[in-house]
Design a protein around this motif. Structure first.
Motif, PDB file in Angstrom:
ATOM      1  N   GLY A 285     -13.092   1.826 -10.542  1.00  0.00           N
ATOM      2  CA  GLY A 285     -12.727   1.958 -11.947  1.00  0.00           C
ATOM      3  C   GLY A 285     -13.902   2.343 -12.816  1.00  0.00           C
ATOM      4  O   GLY A 285     -15.035   1.914 -12.581  1.00  0.00           O
TER       5      GLY A 285
ATOM      6  N   SER B  47       1.838   3.549  -7.606  1.00  0.00           N
ATOM      7  CA  SER B  47       0.570   3.049  -7.082  1.00  0.00           C
ATOM      8  C   SER B  47       0.691   2.547  -5.646  1.00  0.00           C
ATOM      9  O   SER B  47      -0.283   2.583  -4.886  1.00  0.00           O
ATOM     10  CB  SER B  47       0.043   1.935  -7.977  1.00  0.00           C
ATOM     11  OG  SER B  47       0.951   0.861  -8.038  1.00  0.00           O
TER      12      SER B  47
ATOM     13  N   GLU C 204      -0.122  -3.022 -17.882  1.00  0.00           N
ATOM     14  CA  GLU C 204      -0.105  -2.787 -16.452  1.00  0.00           C
ATOM     15  C   GLU C 204      -0.763  -1.441 -16.132  1.00  0.00           C
ATOM     16  O   GLU C 204      -0.846  -0.550 -16.974  1.00  0.00           O
ATOM     17  CB  GLU C 204       1.337  -2.801 -15.938  1.00  0.00           C
ATOM     18  CG  GLU C 204       1.999  -4.161 -16.039  1.00  0.00           C
ATOM     19  CD  GLU C 204       3.367  -4.187 -15.377  1.00  0.00           C
ATOM     20  OE1 GLU C 204       3.962  -5.271 -15.297  1.00  0.00           O
ATOM     21  OE2 GLU C 204       3.840  -3.117 -14.944  1.00  0.00           O
ATOM     22  N   ARG C 205      -1.194  -1.329 -14.884  1.00  0.00           N
ATOM     23  CA  ARG C 205      -1.762  -0.075 -14.434  1.00  0.00           C
ATOM     24  C   ARG C 205      -0.694   1.008 -14.450  1.00  0.00           C
ATOM     25  O   ARG C 205       0.439   0.769 -14.037  1.00  0.00           O
ATOM     26  CB  ARG C 205      -2.342  -0.241 -13.030  1.00  0.00           C
ATOM     27  CG  ARG C 205      -3.131   0.952 -12.528  1.00  0.00           C
ATOM     28  CD  ARG C 205      -3.787   0.653 -11.198  1.00  0.00           C
ATOM     29  NE  ARG C 205      -4.715  -0.460 -11.293  1.00  0.00           N
ATOM     30  CZ  ARG C 205      -5.514  -0.855 -10.294  1.00  0.00           C
ATOM     31  NH1 ARG C 205      -5.495  -0.192  -9.146  1.00  0.00           N
ATOM     32  NH2 ARG C 205      -6.320  -1.877 -10.451  1.00  0.00           N
TER      33      ARG C 205
ATOM     34  N   TYR D 253     -10.113   3.607 -15.824  1.00  0.00           N
ATOM     35  CA  TYR D 253      -9.504   4.645 -15.008  1.00  0.00           C
ATOM     36  C   TYR D 253      -9.906   4.453 -13.548  1.00  0.00           C
ATOM     37  O   TYR D 253     -11.093   4.270 -13.236  1.00  0.00           O
ATOM     38  CB  TYR D 253      -9.942   6.023 -15.498  1.00  0.00           C
ATOM     39  CG  TYR D 253      -9.230   6.439 -16.768  1.00  0.00           C
ATOM     40  CD1 TYR D 253      -9.521   5.811 -17.980  1.00  0.00           C
ATOM     41  CD2 TYR D 253      -8.266   7.423 -16.752  1.00  0.00           C
ATOM     42  CE1 TYR D 253      -8.868   6.168 -19.146  1.00  0.00           C
ATOM     43  CE2 TYR D 253      -7.603   7.794 -17.911  1.00  0.00           C
ATOM     44  CZ  TYR D 253      -7.900   7.164 -19.101  1.00  0.00           C
ATOM     45  OH  TYR D 253      -7.243   7.522 -20.257  1.00  0.00           O
ATOM     46  N   TYR D 254      -8.901   4.496 -12.674  1.00  0.00           N
ATOM     47  CA  TYR D 254      -9.102   4.308 -11.251  1.00  0.00           C
ATOM     48  C   TYR D 254      -8.679   5.565 -10.500  1.00  0.00           C
ATOM     49  O   TYR D 254      -7.621   6.131 -10.775  1.00  0.00           O
ATOM     50  CB  TYR D 254      -8.268   3.140 -10.739  1.00  0.00           C
ATOM     51  CG  TYR D 254      -8.588   1.809 -11.362  1.00  0.00           C
ATOM     52  CD1 TYR D 254      -7.939   1.390 -12.520  1.00  0.00           C
ATOM     53  CD2 TYR D 254      -9.521   0.954 -10.783  1.00  0.00           C
ATOM     54  CE1 TYR D 254      -8.220   0.167 -13.095  1.00  0.00           C
ATOM     55  CE2 TYR D 254      -9.809  -0.273 -11.348  1.00  0.00           C
ATOM     56  CZ  TYR D 254      -9.162  -0.666 -12.505  1.00  0.00           C
ATOM     57  OH  TYR D 254      -9.446  -1.883 -13.062  1.00  0.00           O
TER      58      TYR D 254
ATOM     59  N   ARG E 205      -4.639   4.405 -14.706  1.00  0.00           N
ATOM     60  CA  ARG E 205      -5.427   3.724 -15.738  1.00  0.00           C
ATOM     61  C   ARG E 205      -4.769   2.412 -16.126  1.00  0.00           C
ATOM     62  O   ARG E 205      -3.560   2.234 -15.962  1.00  0.00           O
ATOM     63  CB  ARG E 205      -5.610   4.605 -16.970  1.00  0.00           C
ATOM     64  CG  ARG E 205      -4.332   4.894 -17.739  1.00  0.00           C
ATOM     65  CD  ARG E 205      -4.603   5.908 -18.855  1.00  0.00           C
ATOM     66  NE  ARG E 205      -3.388   6.234 -19.599  1.00  0.00           N
ATOM     67  CZ  ARG E 205      -3.316   7.175 -20.529  1.00  0.00           C
ATOM     68  NH1 ARG E 205      -4.390   7.902 -20.830  1.00  0.00           N
ATOM     69  NH2 ARG E 205      -2.179   7.400 -21.146  1.00  0.00           N
ATOM     70  N   GLN E 206      -5.589   1.515 -16.613  1.00  0.00           N
ATOM     71  CA  GLN E 206      -5.077   0.218 -17.064  1.00  0.00           C
ATOM     72  C   GLN E 206      -5.739  -0.118 -18.385  1.00  0.00           C
ATOM     73  O   GLN E 206      -6.967  -0.311 -18.448  1.00  0.00           O
ATOM     74  CB  GLN E 206      -5.351  -0.867 -16.027  1.00  0.00           C
ATOM     75  CG  GLN E 206      -4.714  -2.201 -16.384  1.00  0.00           C
ATOM     76  CD  GLN E 206      -4.702  -3.158 -15.210  1.00  0.00           C
ATOM     77  OE1 GLN E 206      -5.424  -2.991 -14.235  1.00  0.00           O
ATOM     78  NE2 GLN E 206      -3.844  -4.164 -15.288  1.00  0.00           N
TER      79      GLN E 206
ATOM     80  N   TRP F 258      -8.668   2.693  -3.161  1.00  0.00           N
ATOM     81  CA  TRP F 258      -8.892   2.716  -4.606  1.00  0.00           C
ATOM     82  C   TRP F 258     -10.385   2.662  -4.917  1.00  0.00           C
ATOM     83  O   TRP F 258     -11.145   1.957  -4.248  1.00  0.00           O
ATOM     84  CB  TRP F 258      -8.201   1.520  -5.265  1.00  0.00           C
ATOM     85  CG  TRP F 258      -6.719   1.621  -5.207  1.00  0.00           C
ATOM     86  CD1 TRP F 258      -5.902   1.336  -4.151  1.00  0.00           C
ATOM     87  CD2 TRP F 258      -5.855   2.065  -6.266  1.00  0.00           C
ATOM     88  NE1 TRP F 258      -4.588   1.578  -4.485  1.00  0.00           N
ATOM     89  CE2 TRP F 258      -4.533   2.021  -5.774  1.00  0.00           C
ATOM     90  CE3 TRP F 258      -6.072   2.494  -7.578  1.00  0.00           C
ATOM     91  CZ2 TRP F 258      -3.435   2.392  -6.547  1.00  0.00           C
ATOM     92  CZ3 TRP F 258      -4.980   2.852  -8.344  1.00  0.00           C
ATOM     93  CH2 TRP F 258      -3.687   2.797  -7.831  1.00  0.00           C
TER      94      TRP F 258
END
Length: 121
Positions: free
Chosen positions: A114, A105, A41-42, A90-91, A35-36, A111
């Motif tokens: 999101g 990551s 940062e992610r 959220y990814y 998540r970012q 990916w």
């Protein structure tokens, strides 16, 4: 290979949401949610490994549950007792990271786009 995340939305603090990530193509050894948050940062949230082991960042332990249905090639993130600080995009991600790097990551090759989760007071 493509990942399609869905299920985000607006929820009040203390509420619940379930995120879904549908994958097409080959399977990978590990699947994860990152998540970012705005201006940050992610960060790693949770991961599901090929042997069904699960991994969580400390801030979500006991509140979030990651799962995967292999036959549907679908990854889930059940989020309960949501807090304001869970607000983020959220990814979902898929890859073959070594176990010691499952929270990084860099170990994930594919990916999703999101999905936004907004927790309100």
């Amino acid at each position: 290979v493509q990942l399609q995340a869905s299920g985000g939305g607006l929820v009040q603090a203390g509420g619940s949401l379930r995120l879904t990530c549908t994958a097409s193509g080959r399977t990978f050894r590990s699947y994860a949610w990152f998540r970012q948050a705005p201006g940050k940062e992610r960060e790693f949230v949770a991961a599901f490994n090929y042997n069904s082991d699960t991994y969580y960042t400390d801030s979500v332990k006991g509140r979030f549950t990651i799962s995967r249905v292999h036959t549907k090639n679908t990854l889930y993130l059940e989020m309960n007792s949501l807090k304001l600080e869970d607000t983020a995009v959220y990814y979902c991600a898929a890859g073959d990271p070594i176990l010691s790097s499952i929270r990084a990551s860099a170990g994930y090759r594919v990916w999703g786009q999101g999905t936004l989760v907004t927790v309100s007071s």
